[in-house]
Design a protein around this motif. Structure first.
Motif, PDB file in Angstrom:
ATOM      1  N   THR A 171       4.709   6.143   3.429  1.00 46.56           N
ATOM      2  CA  THR A 171       3.816   7.047   4.133  1.00 46.56           C
ATOM      3  C   THR A 171       4.274   8.488   3.965  1.00 46.56           C
ATOM      4  OG1 THR A 171       3.489   5.299   5.754  1.00 46.56           O
ATOM      5  CG2 THR A 171       2.783   7.507   6.385  1.00 46.56           C
ATOM      6  N   ASP A 172       5.578   8.657   3.978  1.00 42.06           N
ATOM      7  CA  ASP A 172       6.127  10.010   3.874  1.00 42.06           C
ATOM      8  C   ASP A 172       7.568   9.920   3.374  1.00 42.06           C
ATOM      9  OD1 ASP A 172       6.040  12.717   3.986  1.00 42.06           O
ATOM     10  OD2 ASP A 172       6.599  12.862   6.105  1.00 42.06           O
TER      11      ASP A 172
ATOM     12  N   ASN B 237      10.755   0.993  -6.045  1.00 44.10           N
ATOM     13  CA  ASN B 237       9.948   1.037  -7.272  1.00 44.10           C
ATOM     14  C   ASN B 237       8.448   1.090  -6.953  1.00 44.10           C
ATOM     15  OD1 ASN B 237       9.500  -1.560  -6.492  1.00 44.10           O
ATOM     16  ND2 ASN B 237      10.073  -2.510  -8.432  1.00 44.10           N
TER      17      ASN B 237
ATOM     18  N   TYR C 279       4.590   3.593   7.712  1.00 43.25           N
ATOM     19  CA  TYR C 279       3.945   3.211   8.970  1.00 43.25           C
ATOM     20  C   TYR C 279       2.783   2.269   8.708  1.00 43.25           C
ATOM     21  CZ  TYR C 279       6.357   7.290  10.995  1.00 43.25           C
ATOM     22  OH  TYR C 279       7.290   8.195  11.398  1.00 43.25           O
ATOM     23  N   TYR C 280       2.598   1.343   9.629  1.00 49.52           N
ATOM     24  CA  TYR C 280       1.408   0.498   9.598  1.00 49.52           C
ATOM     25  C   TYR C 280       0.637   0.690  10.888  1.00 49.52           C
ATOM     26  CZ  TYR C 280       3.600  -2.054   5.725  1.00 49.52           C
ATOM     27  OH  TYR C 280       4.167  -2.393   4.534  1.00 49.52           O
TER      28      TYR C 280
ATOM     29  N   LYS D  83      -1.701   2.712  12.072  1.00 50.55           N
ATOM     30  CA  LYS D  83      -1.738   4.058  12.646  1.00 50.55           C
ATOM     31  C   LYS D  83      -0.419   4.437  13.311  1.00 50.55           C
ATOM     32  CE  LYS D  83      -6.653   3.557  13.437  1.00 50.55           C
ATOM     33  NZ  LYS D  83      -7.813   4.124  14.055  1.00 50.55           N
ATOM     34  N   GLY D  84       0.669   4.011  12.711  1.00 51.31           N
ATOM     35  CA  GLY D  84       1.969   4.423  13.231  1.00 51.31           C
ATOM     36  C   GLY D  84       2.491   3.554  14.352  1.00 51.31           C
TER      37      GLY D  84
ATOM     38  N   ARG E 148      11.422  -2.457  -1.644  1.00 48.98           N
ATOM     39  CA  ARG E 148      10.166  -2.443  -2.389  1.00 48.98           C
ATOM     40  C   ARG E 148       9.604  -1.033  -2.544  1.00 48.98           C
ATOM     41  NH1 ARG E 148       7.014  -6.931  -2.438  1.00 48.98           N
ATOM     42  NH2 ARG E 148       5.258  -5.778  -1.618  1.00 48.98           N
TER      43      ARG E 148
ATOM     44  N   ILE F 136       4.839   6.062 -13.382  1.00 48.65           N
ATOM     45  CA  ILE F 136       5.545   5.070 -12.573  1.00 48.65           C
ATOM     46  C   ILE F 136       5.922   3.841 -13.393  1.00 48.65           C
ATOM     47  CG2 ILE F 136       3.380   4.078 -11.663  1.00 48.65           C
ATOM     48  CD1 ILE F 136       6.837   4.336  -9.921  1.00 48.65           C
ATOM     49  N   ASN F 137       5.121   3.526 -14.424  1.00 47.00           N
ATOM     50  CA  ASN F 137       5.463   2.371 -15.274  1.00 47.00           C
ATOM     51  C   ASN F 137       6.805   2.589 -15.959  1.00 47.00           C
ATOM     52  OD1 ASN F 137       3.075   1.092 -14.617  1.00 47.00           O
ATOM     53  ND2 ASN F 137       1.973   2.063 -16.301  1.00 47.00           N
TER      54      ASN F 137
ATOM     55  N   ARG G 217       9.561   2.077 -13.419  1.00 45.66           N
ATOM     56  CA  ARG G 217       9.713   0.663 -13.049  1.00 45.66           C
ATOM     57  C   ARG G 217      10.455  -0.115 -14.127  1.00 45.66           C
ATOM     58  NH1 ARG G 217       3.733  -0.017 -10.601  1.00 45.66           N
ATOM     59  NH2 ARG G 217       4.228   0.297  -8.406  1.00 45.66           N
ATOM     60  N   GLN G 218      10.280   0.287 -15.395  1.00 51.04           N
ATOM     61  CA  GLN G 218      11.013  -0.384 -16.469  1.00 51.04           C
ATOM     62  C   GLN G 218      12.509  -0.311 -16.236  1.00 51.04           C
ATOM     63  OE1 GLN G 218      10.010   1.455 -20.204  1.00 51.04           O
ATOM     64  NE2 GLN G 218       7.867   1.518 -19.597  1.00 51.04           N
TER      65      GLN G 218
ATOM     66  N   LEU H 143       6.441  -0.566  -5.118  1.00 51.80           N
ATOM     67  CA  LEU H 143       5.561  -1.692  -4.831  1.00 51.80           C
ATOM     68  C   LEU H 143       4.979  -1.490  -3.441  1.00 51.80           C
ATOM     69  CD1 LEU H 143       7.383  -4.858  -6.202  1.00 51.80           C
ATOM     70  CD2 LEU H 143       5.469  -3.601  -7.179  1.00 51.80           C
TER      71      LEU H 143
ATOM     72  N   MET I  69      13.548  -5.988 -10.960  1.00 48.62           N
ATOM     73  CA  MET I  69      13.376  -6.494  -9.607  1.00 48.62           C
ATOM     74  C   MET I  69      13.362  -8.018  -9.601  1.00 48.62           C
ATOM     75  SD  MET I  69      11.285  -5.064  -6.575  1.00 48.62           S
ATOM     76  CE  MET I  69      11.246  -5.816  -4.975  1.00 48.62           C
TER      77      MET I  69
END
Lengths: 257, 258
Positions: free
Chosen positions: B62-63, B56, B16-17, B19-20, B53, B90-91, B94-95, B58, B99
């Protein structure tokens, strides 16, 4: 009035000017080194997204909580400290900062009294380097920060997607490109450091301006000595900017077809 | 080619952007199996790229959960088979997910070769010689071995994107994510990039491709997702999606793009 006679008198003190030049170069070199390191730390602090009270923002969906808890959750202490530092050092005169370092900060500390390279008084030199470094770091950090921010976010995304850590991304991808972009501004700042270092004669560092002062006291020749000092400064600053220009060209290889 | 070996499981993913007010991803769930060539289509702003996105991280969702090899990578830690709590690195994940971006994102200050060997050397600890050897053989496969010492700016868009693909391949990823890889290319360069992608698919690579190239979706994809308004509206084989679209939204979309 400037006279040939006066220049002859002033040139009689060439050794003082030479020693003053060595001192100015040392002052500037140490300042550039420490100032740059501190500036890099400050710039990274300003960009750091560390929010210790983030947990207070327990709302979902990118909503930000209102009120005090919300503000606290967005508080970035590293950024705050670095911003205050930069603002304070940019808003107060260099000479005041120098005197505060010399008369207050280092007043209670007994620095060893020996002569660096056999001619620079260490106990005067150190406060000068500290004050100049603290001051230039404030300016340099803003330059570095803008340089880092000028790099396209896609670069970081590509680096991170390849598995590079944030630190590796900074070191191998972002900083080399950022430094390249800001080299002209950095050159400017280095030249400024050389010129600003002249203020250190007020705390008894025997650099170029202090040579002028000695000549004046001994022979009442001031104009000629100042002209010589100006020439010496020019001989230091001009090559500095040229050398950095050379590096800039070298680093621009990736920009040309 | 596709097995039922689940590589990535996306569960109730939300992003979400404002505030939803803007729901870029609205409860999306999908499994990506090993060997899948999954093509994600849909109008712009439908959340395709956000979904890709997010895989991985990036984009931080939000949930919802993203399980990679059964490990929820959206969490800070997980419980391993021995019952111990481990940190999610996470690195490391991502390997394993290569991407490719719409705007290539090659490193302009490094030569093509240096672009390719940086991550294998710094992340996997490979020697320069080994990484270089591998890079040259990959360059050969995409027909760009003579450009190893060129800088990215000296390359055409299509060449850049082919380099971006092999740069990601250097890490030997288990899945390749393509974010509109041909959208920033001149039309005559689209083919050469799609050709490399097809070859990858033929080699059995698991791929998730966000694209507007319906031809590619139909020809190479084994599954097609149609997204709109942040929702996963319809999914199926290319034959189902293009031949027999069920939802009016998809029918409308296909009418416009085909």
């Amino acid at each position: 009035m400037l006279t040939v006679e006066g220049f002859k008198t002033a040139f009689g003190y060439w050794q003082m000017f030479l020693e003053g030049m060595i001192c100015t170069v040392s002052l500037s070199a140490f300042t550039v080194l420490f100032g740059f390191i501190l500036a890099l730390v400050l710039a990274l602090m300003r960009l750091a997204d560390i929010r210790p009270f983030r947990f207070l923002d327990n709302t979902q969906g990118g909503e930000s909580r209102e009120g005090f808890a919300g503000s606290l959750s967005r508080f970035r202490p590293l950024n705050f400290i670095a911003s205050v530092y930069v603002e304070v050092f940019r808003a107060t005169p260099m000479m005041v900062q120098l005197f505060i370092v010399y008369y207050i900060l280092l007043a209670g500390i007994k620095l060893p009294t020996f002569k660096l390279f056999g001619l620079i008084r260490f106990e005067r030199f150190v406060p000068g380097v500290i004050a100049l470094s603290l001051n230039s770091a404030a300016y340099l950090s803003e330059i570095i920060r803008s340089g880092i921010q000028s790099i396209d976010g896609g670069q970081t995304e590509a680096a991170r997607s390849l598995g590079l850590s944030q630190a590796q991304n900074m070191r191998y991808i972002v900083l080399p490109q950022a430094i390249k972009n800001i080299l002209p501004a950095i050159a400017n700042e280095f030249v400024t450091i050389i010129k600003e270092s002249s203020i250190c004669w007020t705390i008894g560092v025997q650099e170029i301006m202090s040579a002028v002062n000695s000549v004046k006291s001994a022979t009442f020749t001031i104009g000629e000595a100042l002209i010589i000092a100006a020439c010496v400064y020019f001989c230091l600053t001009f090559p500095t900017s040229k050398i950095i220009e050379h590096f800039e060209r070298k680093m621009r290889r990736g920009d040309k077809r | 080619m596709a097995t039922n070996d689940k590589l990535i499981q996306v569960q109730h993913l939300k992003k979400y952007y404002n505030k939803g007010a803007l729901k870029a991803l609205d409860d999306v769930s999908v499994d990506i199996n090993k060997g899948d060539v999954m093509v994600v289509i849909g109008p712009s702003g439908s959340g395709k790229s956000t979904l890709l996105r997010s895989l991985n991280l990036l984009e931080i969702p939000t949930d919802g959960q993203i399980l990679f090899h059964g490990i929820d990578i959206t969490k800070k830690s997980f419980v391993n088979k021995q019952g111990k709590t481990e940190k999610v690195d996470i690195n490391l994940h991502r390997q394993k997910m290569g991407m490719v971006f719409q705007h290539f994102n090659l490193f302009p200050h490094k030569t093509i070769l240096d672009n390719m060997i940086l991550a294998p050397m710094k992340v996997l600890g490979q020697s320069k010689e080994a990484a270089t050897e591998k890079a040259l053989s990959l360059l050969k496969r995409v027909g760009l071995e003579d450009r190893a010492h060129a800088y990215p700016i000296q390359l055409s868009g299509g060449q850049k994107q082919r380099i971006a693909i092999v740069r990601a391949m250097m890490m030997e990823p288990e899945v390749m994510l393509f974010d509109e890889p041909t959208s920033a290319l001149d039309p005559e360069m689209v083919g050469e990039v799609l050709e490399v992608m097809k070859e990858l698919a033929r080699g059995g690579m698991t791929m998730v491709v966000v694209t507007h190239e319906m031809g590619f979706a139909r020809e190479v994809g084994n599954r097609v997702l149609f997204m709109a308004y942040g929702k996963l509206v319809e999914q199926g084989t290319p034959a189902e999606i293009f031949g027999d679209p069920k939802s009016p939204r998809l029918q409308d979309f296909l009418k416009k793009v085909l």
